[in-house]
Design a protein around this motif. Structure first.
Motif, PDB file in Angstrom:
ATOM      1  N   HIS A  57       0.838  -1.206   0.000  1.00  0.00           N
ATOM      2  CA  HIS A  57       0.000   0.000   0.000  1.00  0.00           C
ATOM      3  C   HIS A  57       0.874   1.257   0.000  1.00  0.00           C
ATOM      4  CE1 HIS A  57      -4.080  -1.599   0.177  1.00  0.00           C
ATOM      5  NE2 HIS A  57      -3.546  -2.611   0.817  1.00  0.00           N
ATOM      6  N   TYR A 163     -13.027  10.808  -6.997  1.00  0.00           N
ATOM      7  CA  TYR A 163     -13.813   9.609  -7.320  1.00  0.00           C
ATOM      8  C   TYR A 163     -15.205   9.925  -7.846  1.00  0.00           C
ATOM      9  CZ  TYR A 163     -11.168   5.384  -6.269  1.00  0.00           C
ATOM     10  OH  TYR A 163     -10.302   4.335  -6.334  1.00  0.00           O
ATOM     11  N   ASN A 166     -16.635   7.537 -10.305  1.00  0.00           N
ATOM     12  CA  ASN A 166     -17.055   6.257  -9.726  1.00  0.00           C
ATOM     13  C   ASN A 166     -18.322   6.423  -8.888  1.00  0.00           C
ATOM     14  OD1 ASN A 166     -14.396   6.242 -10.612  1.00  0.00           O
ATOM     15  ND2 ASN A 166     -13.849   4.523  -9.323  1.00  0.00           N
ATOM     16  N   GLY A 193     -14.512  -2.299 -11.520  1.00  0.00           N
ATOM     17  CA  GLY A 193     -15.679  -1.780 -10.826  1.00  0.00           C
ATOM     18  C   GLY A 193     -15.335  -0.465 -10.155  1.00  0.00           C
ATOM     19  N   LEU A 216      -7.111   0.555 -11.867  1.00  0.00           N
ATOM     20  CA  LEU A 216      -6.223   0.602 -10.710  1.00  0.00           C
ATOM     21  C   LEU A 216      -5.605  -0.777 -10.515  1.00  0.00           C
ATOM     22  CD1 LEU A 216      -5.291   2.360  -8.199  1.00  0.00           C
ATOM     23  CD2 LEU A 216      -7.012   1.080  -6.929  1.00  0.00           C
ATOM     24  N   THR A 254     -12.404  -8.404  -6.725  1.00  0.00           N
ATOM     25  CA  THR A 254     -11.412  -8.386  -5.638  1.00  0.00           C
ATOM     26  C   THR A 254     -11.178  -6.963  -5.149  1.00  0.00           C
ATOM     27  OG1 THR A 254      -9.606  -8.231  -7.250  1.00  0.00           O
ATOM     28  CG2 THR A 254     -10.115 -10.432  -6.411  1.00  0.00           C
TER      29      THR A 254
END
Ligand SMILES: Cc1ncc(COP(=O)(O)O)c(C=O)c1O
Length: 301
Positions: A57, A163, A166, A193, A216, A254
């Motif tokens: 991360h 975002y 999204n 997604g 991503l 995922t």
């Protein structure tokens, strides 16, 4: 108790080193994250007081910073220290962590050079298990009209705080009665997604859209590809169309906060989750990988 306390029980927030409960956490309205979504972020979990895939991360945070030209004023070690301090304060066995780094405050101007200093915000809160129906019955997804950002716009591989695209996508899916949305790119190829990567299985071969499609690079995606390679499971990273998903034998998604979630429907096409052999196999491997990390002393708190 205020409304925020009700909404965020046992939530602790670290703003530039100052740890408070949710209701007392404050940031300037001149912060560029607030004004323009000019920020980057990471989300992960802890299991048994160990931060899962933390190194990965941090790598992605640095890459996102690089992609949007945002200089980070704290080192990886300093960021890790602040995250651990917040987790110790929150005293949670299993926590959700959201780390947000904004370009900071400045006069109201789009020019990024007018900002002063990053703002670092770390949110930790309890992370109860996701609903078991997701994993047993699967969830339903649909393709929406909103396109995933082009790589020449805000690069989807930068995990930025911007975002809205999204948000519009999930809103469209919710309005149609679906759990969440899948987006294609301008050429009509599937990307991912709203907050997860997407996969299919056809005739035993696992397939997921390649990075060239504009998406991503999920940490869970990368880990799963490693598992797939190590176990000689046939796979392809390639260009996929919505119809490839419609005709698939298994579909799954995922993400760090979800792990592997089977999909029981894409648009009008239904799948029988009980027969998802590959998904079951991959889930066992993935859970084993996460389990083995719990003993990693470096990321314990
Ligand atoms: C757009 C998008 N794609 C994919 C993912 C999954 O990434 P990860 O596996 O690192 O959680 C996320 C996670 O938030 C996301 O926001």
């Amino acid at each position: 108790m205020s409304k925020l306390d009700d909404l965020f029980p046992k939530t602790f927030v670290n703003v530039n080193g100052n740890i408070t409960n949710a209701v007392d956490a404050k940031i300037s309205i001149f912060d560029r994250g607030f004004l323009y979504g000019d920020s980057i972020y990471e989300v992960t979990l802890t299991e048994d007081r160990s931060i899962i895939f933390w190194e990965e991360h941090l790598d992605r945070l640095e890459n996102s910073a690089h992609l949007i030209g945002l200089p980070l004023s704290l080192t990886r070690e300093q960021i890790t220290e602040e995250v651990k301090k917040t987790l110790v304060k929150a005293n949670l066995e299993r926590a959700y962590i959201r780390l947000v780094v904004t370009r900071g405050e400045g006069i109201i101007s789009l020019d990024p050079n007018t900002s002063t200093q990053n703002n670092f915000v770390i949110i930790t809160r309890p992370f109860p298990p996701n609903p078991s129906e997701w994993y047993q019955e699967g969830v339903k997804l649909c393709f929406v009209s909103v396109l995933r950002n082009d790589k020449r716009s805000v690069d989807p591989n930068a995990k930025s705080g911007n975002y809205l695209n999204n948000v519009l996508a999930i809103n469209e899916a919710k309005q149609k009665g679906f759990f969440d949305a899948l987006m294609v790119n301008k050429d009509g190829y599937v990307t991912e997604g709203t907050t997860f990567n997407i996969w299919l299985v056809k005739d035993g071969v696992v397939k997921t859209p390649s990075l060239e499609s504009g998406l991503l690079k999920g940490i869970t995606r990368t880990k799963l590809l490693k598992i797939i390679r190590e176990n000689n499971i046939p796979f392809e990273e390639c260009s996929l169309t919505p119809d490839d998903f419609h005709q698939a034998d298994e579909v799954f998604m995922t993400a760090s906060t979800k792990g592997i979630v089977p999909v029981n429907r894409v648009d009008e096409y239904h799948y029988n989750v009980e027969n998802f052999k590959r998904v079951k196999e991959l889930t066992t491997y993935y859970q084993g990988m996460v389990e083995s990390l719990k003993n990693d002393q470096k990321y314990r708190y």
